[in-house]
Design a protein around this motif. Structure first.
Motif, PDB file in Angstrom:
ATOM      1  N   GLY A  52       0.664  -1.256  -0.009  1.00  0.00           N
ATOM      2  CA  GLY A  52       0.056  -0.126  -0.202  1.00  0.00           C
ATOM      3  C   GLY A  52       0.902   1.270   0.219  1.00  0.00           C
ATOM      4  O   GLY A  52       2.122   1.101   0.256  1.00  0.00           O
ATOM      5  N   SER A  56      -0.289   3.881   5.195  1.00  0.00           N
ATOM      6  CA  SER A  56      -1.319   2.800   5.163  1.00  0.00           C
ATOM      7  C   SER A  56      -0.938   1.958   6.332  1.00  0.00           C
ATOM      8  O   SER A  56      -1.936   1.042   6.530  1.00  0.00           O
ATOM      9  CB  SER A  56      -1.501   1.879   3.920  1.00  0.00           C
ATOM     10  OG  SER A  56      -0.246   1.328   3.661  1.00  0.00           O
ATOM     11  N   LEU A 154      -5.243   8.519   4.597  1.00  0.00           N
ATOM     12  CA  LEU A 154      -3.812   8.257   4.586  1.00  0.00           C
ATOM     13  C   LEU A 154      -2.985   9.798   4.942  1.00  0.00           C
ATOM     14  O   LEU A 154      -1.971   9.702   5.791  1.00  0.00           O
ATOM     15  CB  LEU A 154      -3.576   7.891   3.439  1.00  0.00           C
ATOM     16  CG  LEU A 154      -4.112   6.325   2.947  1.00  0.00           C
ATOM     17  CD1 LEU A 154      -4.079   6.357   1.392  1.00  0.00           C
ATOM     18  CD2 LEU A 154      -3.141   5.602   3.657  1.00  0.00           C
ATOM     19  N   LEU A 189      -8.865   0.089   5.475  1.00  0.00           N
ATOM     20  CA  LEU A 189      -8.096   0.608   6.840  1.00  0.00           C
ATOM     21  C   LEU A 189      -9.030   1.447   7.751  1.00  0.00           C
ATOM     22  O   LEU A 189      -8.678   1.378   8.804  1.00  0.00           O
ATOM     23  CB  LEU A 189      -7.204   1.743   6.154  1.00  0.00           C
ATOM     24  CG  LEU A 189      -5.971   1.148   5.520  1.00  0.00           C
ATOM     25  CD1 LEU A 189      -5.044   2.470   5.059  1.00  0.00           C
ATOM     26  CD2 LEU A 189      -4.851   0.033   6.429  1.00  0.00           C
TER      27      LEU A 189
END
Length: 206
Positions: A52, A56, A154, A189
């Protein structure tokens, strides 16, 4: 299979006086042990690459996953060449020419890790061509685990850490480079760390 096991052990229990401890051992052997054995078997000699973009949580998830699977953990960032680290620290995106020697080095290590029983690796692996390099030294032992999150989430994660060389300014560049994998365990996530690990382990054991 469940019904057969239940009838078999029902007959044993019905005809024999056994202790509670013995009964628990039977139940663990019938229903719990196969799951544990299956998970251990599937993780043997496998290379799980937690991938990722920056932010992440690849290293955090990878480290915890390695402990659950009893496999060593490695972070691809530790294999970057000094000039690449310097570029990223200055906010300069890496090119394929920068990444290819790094990916080839990781591929060599992946073959060695497989020979030693498997491993968990945290690596961005943004493009399919990068993933092809990582798979190039082994056959059917690399499993990618894609940590998927929104740009806003993120960015928030990146702002909260100060000890990493990757600045938040490179996030947009990484997202533009990212080619989401078609064959991977994909985990969102927007969840607790415990649930993320649980989902990954569930997929591995299928």
């Amino acid at each position: 299979m469940f019904l057969v096991k239940f009838v078999f052990y029902h007959r044993i229990i019905g005809r024999t006086i056994i202790s509670v401890g013995t009964l628990l051992n039977i139940l663990i052997g019938v229903f719990v042990a196969p799951f544990i054995i299956g998970l251990t078997f599937k993780s043997k000699n496998m290379i799980y690459i937690v991938m990722g973009v920056s932010g992440s949580g690849k290293s955090t998830v990878g480290d915890l996953l390695s402990k659950e699977l009893s496999l060593p953990f490695y972070d691809a960032d530790d294999f970057h060449f000094p000039e690449s680290i310097e570029k990223m620290a200055k906010g300069i995106p890496l090119t394929d020419d920068d990444r290819n020697p790094w990916l080839s080095l990781l591929a060599i290590n992946i073959a060695q890790w497989e020979a030693k029983g498997g491993a968990v690796l945290a690596c961005s692996a943004l493009k399919e061509s990068y993933r092809d390099i990582l798979r190039s030294t082994t056959e059917n032992v690399v499993q990618f685990i894609y940590l998927k999150g929104t740009q806003a989430l993120l960015a928030t994660r990146l702002r909260s850490r100060s000890s990493h060389f990757m600045p938040e300014s490179l996030l947009e560049s990484q997202l533009s480079t990212l080619e989401p994998p078609e064959q991977a365990i994909t985990v969102l996530l927007d969840n607790t760390l415990e649930n993320i690990i649980f989902e990954i382990l569930k997929e591995i054991n299928q």
